[in-house]
Write a protein that holds these residues in place. Sequence first.
Motif, PDB file in Angstrom:
ATOM      1  N   THR A   1       1.000  -1.261  -0.003  1.00 24.09           N
ATOM      2  CA  THR A   1      -0.246   0.166   0.068  1.00 24.09           C
ATOM      3  C   THR A   1       0.899   1.318   0.153  1.00 24.09           C
ATOM      4  OG1 THR A   1      -1.745  -1.312   1.079  1.00 24.09           O
ATOM      5  CG2 THR A   1      -1.940   1.269   1.299  1.00 24.09           C
TER       6      THR A   1
ATOM      7  N   VAL B   1      -9.152  -3.276   2.083  1.00 24.06           N
ATOM      8  CA  VAL B   1      -7.720  -3.442   1.549  1.00 24.06           C
ATOM      9  C   VAL B   1      -7.439  -4.647   0.759  1.00 24.06           C
ATOM     10  CG1 VAL B   1      -5.456  -3.741   2.604  1.00 24.06           C
ATOM     11  CG2 VAL B   1      -6.957  -2.463   3.856  1.00 24.06           C
TER      12      VAL B   1
ATOM     13  N   VAL C   1      -9.212   7.427   2.756  1.00 23.37           N
ATOM     14  CA  VAL C   1      -8.954   7.156   4.339  1.00 23.37           C
ATOM     15  C   VAL C   1      -9.109   8.507   4.821  1.00 23.37           C
ATOM     16  CG1 VAL C   1      -7.408   6.416   5.936  1.00 23.37           C
ATOM     17  CG2 VAL C   1      -7.353   5.269   3.811  1.00 23.37           C
TER      18      VAL C   1
ATOM     19  N   LEU D   1      -5.894   8.088   9.667  1.00 19.59           N
ATOM     20  CA  LEU D   1      -4.632   7.503   9.157  1.00 19.59           C
ATOM     21  C   LEU D   1      -3.427   7.166   9.949  1.00 19.59           C
ATOM     22  CD1 LEU D   1      -3.910   7.291   5.987  1.00 19.59           C
ATOM     23  CD2 LEU D   1      -2.742   9.793   6.244  1.00 19.59           C
TER      24      LEU D   1
ATOM     25  N   ASP E   1      -0.789   1.859   7.859  1.00 18.27           N
ATOM     26  CA  ASP E   1      -1.673   1.739   6.632  1.00 18.27           C
ATOM     27  C   ASP E   1      -0.665   1.513   5.389  1.00 18.27           C
ATOM     28  OD1 ASP E   1      -4.175   2.160   7.660  1.00 18.27           O
ATOM     29  OD2 ASP E   1      -4.008   4.270   7.676  1.00 18.27           O
TER      30      ASP E   1
END
Length: 148
Positions: free
Chosen positions: A34, A106, A122, A127, A131
């Motif tokens: 990510t 996700v 997000v 956050l 993440d």
Amino acid sequence: MSKKFFNVRVYGLLINDDNEVLISDEQEHGIRFTKFPGGGLEYGEGLIEGLKREFVEECNTEVEVISHFYTTDFFVKSAFNDSQIISVYYLVKAVSDLRFATKTIVFDFDGEGDILQAFRWVKLSELTVDDFTFPTDQYVTDLLIKTI
């Protein structure tokens, strides 16, 4: 001995009217990660030109750069090869309608293949550095949380 080289990357921090930032879940050759939207600079491109190209390619969205946010100032080795990563992050805003699907889960990819991508919004208030997969994105996330 393997050849070492620099890999210049450029990323955009796109924040919507609901105070959410766009992030990208990706899978390449079985590796999931990510990060923020963006990618590698192509030979002959400037940073902003490369960032705009990446947003059109990945998000089908034109962006305008608002301001520089961060440039890597510590050593980062690529997770994919022997290059040293230099990443530049910009705050951006969309100048065209957002024409891409977003997910809430996700790694919720559509289809199959070696290269997959899905976007998520997000909330900035939710956050966290966890993440993100890569150290530079984690560092930028920490800066973003402290700044916003």
